[in-house]
Each structure stands twice: as structure tokens, then as C-alpha cells.
Design a protein around this motif. Structure first.
Motif, short mmCIF file in Angstrom:
data_model
loop_
_atom_site.label_atom_id
_atom_site.label_comp_id
_atom_site.label_asym_id
_atom_site.label_seq_id
_atom_site.Cartn_x
_atom_site.Cartn_y
_atom_site.Cartn_z
N SER A 1 0.83 -1.21 0.00
CA SER A 1 0.00 0.00 0.00
C SER A 1 0.86 1.25 0.00
O SER A 1 0.49 2.27 -0.59
CB SER A 1 -0.94 0.00 1.19
OG SER A 1 -0.22 0.01 2.40
N GLU B 1 -6.60 4.20 0.85
CA GLU B 1 -6.76 3.85 2.26
C GLU B 1 -5.45 3.31 2.81
O GLU B 1 -4.86 2.40 2.25
CB GLU B 1 -7.86 2.79 2.43
CG GLU B 1 -9.22 3.24 2.02
CD GLU B 1 -9.75 4.33 2.91
OE1 GLU B 1 -9.48 4.28 4.13
OE2 GLU B 1 -10.46 5.23 2.40
N TRP B 2 -5.00 3.88 3.90
CA TRP B 2 -3.76 3.42 4.52
C TRP B 2 -4.07 2.26 5.45
O TRP B 2 -4.84 2.40 6.38
CB TRP B 2 -3.12 4.58 5.30
CG TRP B 2 -1.75 4.24 5.75
CD1 TRP B 2 -1.39 3.84 6.99
CD2 TRP B 2 -0.57 4.24 4.97
NE1 TRP B 2 -0.05 3.60 7.04
CE2 TRP B 2 0.49 3.85 5.81
CE3 TRP B 2 -0.29 4.54 3.65
CZ2 TRP B 2 1.80 3.74 5.36
CZ3 TRP B 2 1.01 4.43 3.21
CH2 TRP B 2 2.03 4.04 4.06
N ARG B 3 -3.48 1.12 5.22
CA ARG B 3 -3.78 -0.08 6.02
C ARG B 3 -2.66 -0.40 6.95
O ARG B 3 -1.55 -0.29 6.76
CB ARG B 3 -4.04 -1.26 5.10
CG ARG B 3 -5.26 -1.03 4.27
CD ARG B 3 -5.49 -2.20 3.34
NE ARG B 3 -6.38 -1.75 2.31
CZ ARG B 3 -6.05 -1.58 1.05
NH1 ARG B 3 -4.84 -1.84 0.66
NH2 ARG B 3 -6.91 -1.16 0.17
N TYR C 1 3.78 1.64 -1.55
CA TYR C 1 4.23 1.84 -2.92
C TYR C 1 3.08 2.28 -3.83
O TYR C 1 3.27 3.10 -4.72
CB TYR C 1 4.89 0.58 -3.46
CG TYR C 1 6.15 0.23 -2.73
CD1 TYR C 1 7.29 1.01 -2.90
CD2 TYR C 1 6.20 -0.84 -1.86
CE1 TYR C 1 8.46 0.71 -2.22
CE2 TYR C 1 7.37 -1.14 -1.18
CZ TYR C 1 8.49 -0.36 -1.37
OH TYR C 1 9.63 -0.66 -0.69
N LEU C 2 1.90 1.74 -3.62
CA LEU C 2 0.75 2.10 -4.43
C LEU C 2 0.39 3.58 -4.24
O LEU C 2 0.17 4.31 -5.21
CB LEU C 2 -0.44 1.22 -4.08
CG LEU C 2 -1.70 1.44 -4.90
CD1 LEU C 2 -1.43 1.19 -6.37
CD2 LEU C 2 -2.81 0.54 -4.40
N ILE C 3 0.36 4.02 -2.99
CA ILE C 3 0.06 5.43 -2.73
C ILE C 3 1.16 6.33 -3.28
O ILE C 3 0.89 7.39 -3.84
CB ILE C 3 -0.17 5.66 -1.22
CG1 ILE C 3 -1.48 5.00 -0.81
CG2 ILE C 3 -0.18 7.14 -0.88
CD1 ILE C 3 -1.79 5.05 0.65
N ALA D 1 -7.75 2.47 -2.99
CA ALA D 1 -6.31 2.50 -3.12
C ALA D 1 -5.67 3.57 -2.25
O ALA D 1 -4.48 3.50 -1.97
CB ALA D 1 -5.91 2.73 -4.58
#
Length: 107
Positions: free
Chosen positions: A48, A105-107, A50-52, A103
Motif C-alpha cells: 500500500s 486507504e492506509w492499512r 508503494y501504491l500510494i 487505493a
């Protein structure tokens, strides 16, 4: 003639000096904000992160493309305005899609 290159030469030397000074700094120095880095070399970030980061770079670069049009909008005319509105609309649709997919949302 050399006088016209003097400012560029000065900034080149200044840039190399500052860059060299930062490159020579010790790795044991605290990382930013005065806090020591506790991250080990084997530490792995989640997907997540890297995606953000990729989405931020993507949207950030697309917004940078708007700057030249905004500066010279009168010179480009109505066509550029319409194209800019279409570009912003597509960018907004992509942002809403990414947002709805979770995408951001920080998990």
C-alpha cells in the motif's frame, strides 16, 4: 564574453560544492527532524505504501502539465481551454475511480 558565463559558472561551482558536502556527510547522522533512524536494512514496506507513492507521483506529474497552459492560456485560445477542461475531467474521473477502489486507504 567570459563575463556572461560567470554567473552560470558560479552557480555550477556552488551546486557542486553543496552537493559534495551533502554526499560526504556521515551515515550515522540523524535522519531528518533530528530523530535517529531505527529502520534496519531488512525492513520491508507494505504494497500500500508503494501504491500510494505511485499514485501521488502520477497525479502530481499530470497536474504539472497544466502549468504551461495556465501561463499561456490567452495565447492558446479557446481550444486549449476546452482541452484543459477535458484533461481535468479525465483526471478527476481517474481520481474518483482510485478513491472508490480503496487505493488511498492506509492499512
Amino acid at each position: 564574453m567570459l563575463d556572461s558565463y560567470l554567473p552560470a559558472l558560479f552557480f555550477l561551482i556552488l551546486g557542486l560544492t553543496v552537493g559534495g558536502a551533502f554526499a560526504v556527510r556521515s551515515k550515522a547522522d540523524p535522519y531528518e527532524c533530528g530523530l535517529p533512524s531505527d529502520v534496519q536494512s531488512g525492513f520491508r514496506f507494505g504494497i500500500s505504501f508503494y501504491l500510494i507513492a505511485m499514485l501521488f507521483i502520477l497525479f502530481d506529474i499530470e497536474v504539472i502539465f497544466l502549468y504551461p497552459v495556465a501561463v499561456q492560456l490567452r495565447a492558446f485560445g479557446t481550444f486549449a481551454l476546452v482541452e484543459t477542461v477535458v484533461f481535468i475531467a479525465l483526471l478527476f474521473v481517474a481520481f474518483v475511480y482510485v478513491w472508490r477502489r480503496g487505493a488511498l486507504e492506509w492499512r
